[in-house]
Scaffold this motif. Structure first.
Motif, PDB file in Angstrom:
ATOM      1  N   SER A  56     -56.175  25.333  44.599  1.00  0.00           N
ATOM      2  CA  SER A  56     -55.415  25.337  45.919  1.00  0.00           C
ATOM      3  C   SER A  56     -54.500  23.856  46.034  1.00  0.00           C
ATOM      4  O   SER A  56     -52.859  24.023  46.725  1.00  0.00           O
ATOM      5  N   ILE A 452     -51.326  28.045  49.012  1.00  0.00           N
ATOM      6  CA  ILE A 452     -52.313  26.847  49.377  1.00  0.00           C
ATOM      7  C   ILE A 452     -53.530  27.516  49.482  1.00  0.00           C
ATOM      8  O   ILE A 452     -54.668  27.315  49.064  1.00  0.00           O
ATOM      9  N   TYR A 453     -53.452  28.324  51.026  1.00  0.00           N
ATOM     10  CA  TYR A 453     -54.967  29.348  51.463  1.00  0.00           C
ATOM     11  C   TYR A 453     -55.023  30.418  49.958  1.00  0.00           C
ATOM     12  O   TYR A 453     -56.504  30.081  49.942  1.00  0.00           O
ATOM     13  N   GLY A 455     -54.074  30.015  46.871  1.00  0.00           N
ATOM     14  CA  GLY A 455     -55.317  28.701  45.677  1.00  0.00           C
ATOM     15  C   GLY A 455     -57.087  28.326  45.923  1.00  0.00           C
ATOM     16  O   GLY A 455     -57.227  28.592  45.422  1.00  0.00           O
ATOM     17  N   ALA A 456     -56.986  28.840  47.223  1.00  0.00           N
ATOM     18  CA  ALA A 456     -58.344  28.139  48.094  1.00  0.00           C
ATOM     19  C   ALA A 456     -59.464  29.049  47.162  1.00  0.00           C
ATOM     20  O   ALA A 456     -60.416  28.947  47.125  1.00  0.00           O
ATOM     21  N   ASP A 459     -59.685  29.329  43.804  1.00  0.00           N
ATOM     22  CA  ASP A 459     -60.651  28.560  43.180  1.00  0.00           C
ATOM     23  C   ASP A 459     -62.160  29.263  43.734  1.00  0.00           C
ATOM     24  O   ASP A 459     -63.364  28.827  42.679  1.00  0.00           O
TER      25      ASP A 459
END
Length: 557
Positions: A56, A452-453, A455-456, A459
Motif C-alpha cells: 500500500s 494505494i487501495y 496495494g492495501a 497486502d
C-alpha cells in the motif's frame, strides 16, 4: 529583387529546419519521460523489498507522480501557450532528471541490503497449468535470533523516492500539452496529425526501452560492486532478491537532462509552415500581432475560464467520457502497476523475466493498434460516431476475452509453516481547458488513489512477511496466490464492467446529435452555436461560428 527572394527562401528553410528540430527534440522528450515512467513502475517490487515496506505504501509512492503533475497541470494547460514553450519544456526535462537522480540517492546513503536466511526444501507442486513453477517449497527464518539483536530505527530512506517521484511529475507536466500545441500552431494543418504521430511513436518506444532496462537491472544484485556476488545464497527468482533499481534511475536522469539541451536553442514562435513569399510572412506577422491584441483585450481568467468550465460541465458526452476514463483508469493503473508482482507470485517468474515478458507481449500489440487504427480511419473515412461504436465494441470484446485469465491458475507455493506443515477531447476554443480538466479528474480519482487501495488489498493476501532484526516485519515474501488472483483480475474486471454503462449512454446520446463530417463528402463543416435563453443555463455560451476540419476532429478524438 533576386537577392530579396533568396533571403526569404533562406528564412523559410531555416524556420522549417527549426520546426523539424523541435519535432525531433519533442519526440526524444517523449521517449525520455515514458522511459522513466515505465522503469519506475517496473521497479516497484524491488523498491518494496529494498525498504521493507508494505504494498500500500509502494502504491502511494507510485501515485505521488500524479500529485506532482497536478501541482502544475492547470497552470500549464491555461497559461503555458502564452510563455516560451520550448524553454518551459527544456526546464521540465531537467526537473525530471533531477527527480530521477533523487530517487537513486538512497542507495548511496543506506547500508548494504540484508535478507533473512532461509532453508529451501524441494518438492513438486500440484498444478494444472504448464505456466506454474515447480520445486518451490521454502522455510523462512529470521536473519538473527531476536534475543541477540540490537533494535534499529526503521529506515525512512523511501521518502527520497517519494519526493523524487513528485519532482519527476512536476517536470513532466509541460512536455505533452506545450509540445503538441507548438506543433499545431506552426505546422501545416495537413501535416500536424503526421507530426503528432511521430511524437506518439516516441511514447511507445520509451516504455519498451524502459522495460528492457528494468529487466536488465532487476537481474543485477542491488549491491553489486560492493559485495562478492558469488557468496550470495539467493538468486533472481527468490522473493528476497533485490535488483540494482538505483542504476536505471541514474540512466534515466542522464537521458532526461540530455534531451533538455535542444529546447534552450529553439525560438518562442515560428512562421507558419509552408509560407513561400514575403507577403505571406508579413500577413502571418500581422495575424500574430492581431491575435496578441485580442488576448490583451480580455479581462482576465474569469471572462474565459468560467464560461468554458460551465459549458464543459453541462456537456453530457464530455462528462460521461470523464466518468468512463476514471473507472477504466482505476482498472488499468492497478493492473499495470502490479503486473510484475502478479507474474512473480502467480507463475514463479523472476522480476527480470516478468518485466521482459510485459515489454515483449504488451507493447507490440499497442504499436499495431496505433498503426492499424490510423489506417482504417483514413481508408474508410470513419466518422466520429462510427469511431465511437468501433472503439466501444472492440473494447467489450477484449473485456470478455480477459476472463480467460481466470483459467490460467497456479496453486499456492508450498511454504513450510504457511501453506504446509513443518517437516524438517468538445469545441476547439475549449480544447485546452477540456484536456486539462480531463487529466485533472483522471489523476485525482484514479492515478493517485488506485495504487494505494489496490496495494492495501494485495497486502491483505500476504501469507508471510519478511522478518527483520529483532523480529520486525518487512516486505511480504509470499502471497496467497488464489486470493491475489481474485483481487488482481477480479477488481479491474468489475471496474471495467461498470464503465460500459456510461459508454453505452454516450452511444445513445451521440445517436441524437449531428456531428461534424456526417453527410458531408469533403472539406470543412460550419458549426454554429446559439444561445437558447435564460431558462436553460446548460446551453452553449458562445455565438461565434467555427470552422473545423473533420479529419482533425477525428485525430484529436
Amino acid at each position: 529583387m533576386a537577392e530579396i527572394e533568396k533571403r526569404i527562401e533562406t528564412h523559410r528553410i531555416r524556420c522549417l529546419s527549426k520546426l523539424k528540430m523541435f519535432l525531433l527534440a519533442i519526440t526524444c522528450a517523449f521517449v525520455s519521460k515514458t522511459l522513466s515512467g515505465s522503469y519506475m513502475n517496473s521497479m516497484l517490487t524491488q523498491i518494496e523489498r529494498q525498504f521493507n515496506i508494505p504494498t500500500s505504501l509502494v502504491g502511494f509512492i507510485n501515485g505521488s507522480f500524479e500529485i506532482g503533475n497536478l501541482l502544475l497541470i492547470i497552470f500549464v494547460s491555461y497559461f503555458g501557450t502564452k510563455l516560451h514553450r520550448p524553454i518551459l519544456i527544456g526546464v521540465g526535462c531537467v526537473v525530471m532528471g533531477l527527480g530521477c537522480f533523487l530517487q537513486s540517492l538512497p542507495h548511496f546513503l543506506m547500508d548494504r541490503y540484508e535478507y533473512e536466511s532461509t532453508v529451501s526444501v524441494s518438492g513438486n507442486l500440484s498444478s494444472n497449468s504448464f505456466l506454474c513453477m515447480e520445486n518451490g517449497t521454502q522455510i523462512f527464518r529470521p536473519t538473527e535470533d531476536p534475543s541477540d539483536c540490537v533494535k534499529e530505527v526503521k529506515s525512512l530512506m523511501w521518502v527520497y523516492v517519494l519526493v523524487g517521484n513528485i519532482i519527476r511529475g512536476i517536470g513532466e507536466t509541460p512536455i505533452m500539452p506545450l509540445g503538441i500545441s507548438y506543433i499545431e500552431d506552426f505546422a501545416k494543418s495537413e501535416n500536424s496529425p503526421l507530426y503528432i504521430g511521430f511524437v506518439e511513436t516516441g511514447a511507445i518506444i520509451g516504455p519498451l526501452i524502459g522495460l528492457l532496462l528494468a529487466s536488465f537491472c532487476a537481474n543485477v544484485y542491488v549491491d553489486t560492486g560492493s559485495v562478492n556476488t558469488d557468496d550470495l545464497t539467493i538468486t533472481p527468482t527468490d522473493t528476497r532478491w533485490v535488483g540494482a533499481w538505483w542504476f536505471g534511475f541514474l540512466i534515466c536522469a542522464g537521458v532526461n537532462v540530455l534531451t533538455a539541451i535542444p529546447f534552450f536553442f529553439l525560438p518562442k514562435t515560428l512562421p507558419k509552415e509552408g509560407l513561400k513569399n514575403n507577403a505571406d510572412i508579413i500577413k502571418n506577422e500581422k495575424e500574430e500581432k492581431q491575435s496578441k491584441k485580442v488576448k490583451k483585450e480580455r479581462d482576465g481568467i474569469t471572462k474565459d475560464f468560467l464560461p468554458f468550465m460551465k459549458s464543459l460541465l453541462c456537456n453530457p458526452i464530455y462528462m460521461l467520457f470523464i466518468l468512463i476514463s476514471i473507472v477504466q483508469f482505476n482498472a488499468f493503473v492497478n493492473m499495470f502497476t502490479f503486473m510484475p508482482k502478479y507474474l512473480e507470485q502467480q507463475y514463479g517468474k523472476s522480476s527480470s523475466d516478468a518485466i521482459f515478458l510485459i515489454g515483449i507481449y504488451n507493447l507490440p500489440p499497442i504499436c499495431i493498434g496505433y498503426i492499424a487504427g490510423g489506417l482504417i480511419m483514413k481508408k474508410f473515412k470513419i466518422t466520429v460516431k462510427q469511431a465511437a461504436h468501433i472503439g466501444c465494441w472492440l473494447s467489450l470484446i477484449e473485456y470478455l476475452l480477459h476472463f480467460l485469465c481466470f483459467l490460467m491458475i497456479c496453486d499456492n507455493s508450498s511454504v513450510a509453516g504457511i501453506t504446509t506443515t513443518y517437516k524438517g477531447c468538445i469545441k476547439p476554443e475549449e480544447k485546452s481547458l477540456g484536456v486539462g480538466l480531463h487529466t485533472f479528474c483522471t489523476r485525482v480519482f484514479a492515478g493517485i488513489p488506485a495504487p494505494i487501495y489496490f496495494g492495501a488489498l494485495v497486502d491483505s493476501t500476504c501469507l508471510h512477511w519478511g522478518i527483520l532484526k529483532c523480529g520486525e516485519s518487512g516486505a511480504c515474501r509470499i502471497y496467497d496466490s488464489t486470493n491475489f488472483r481474485y483481487i488482481y483480475l477480479g477488481l479491474p474486471s468489475a471496474l471495467r464492467g461498470i464503465s460500459y454503462i456510461p459508454a453505452f449512454l454516450i452511444l445513445i446520446t451521440l445517436k441524437k446529435r449531428r456531428l461534424p463530417g456526417e453527410n458531408v463528402s469533403s472539406g470543412t463543416v460550419l458549426i454554429e452555436a446559439k444561445v437558447a435563453g435564460k431558462e436553460n443555463d446548460c446551453k452553449d455560451m458562445h455565438q461565434n461560428s467555427k470552422v473545423l476540419n473533420d479529419d482533425e476532429l477525428k485525430t484529436k478524438l
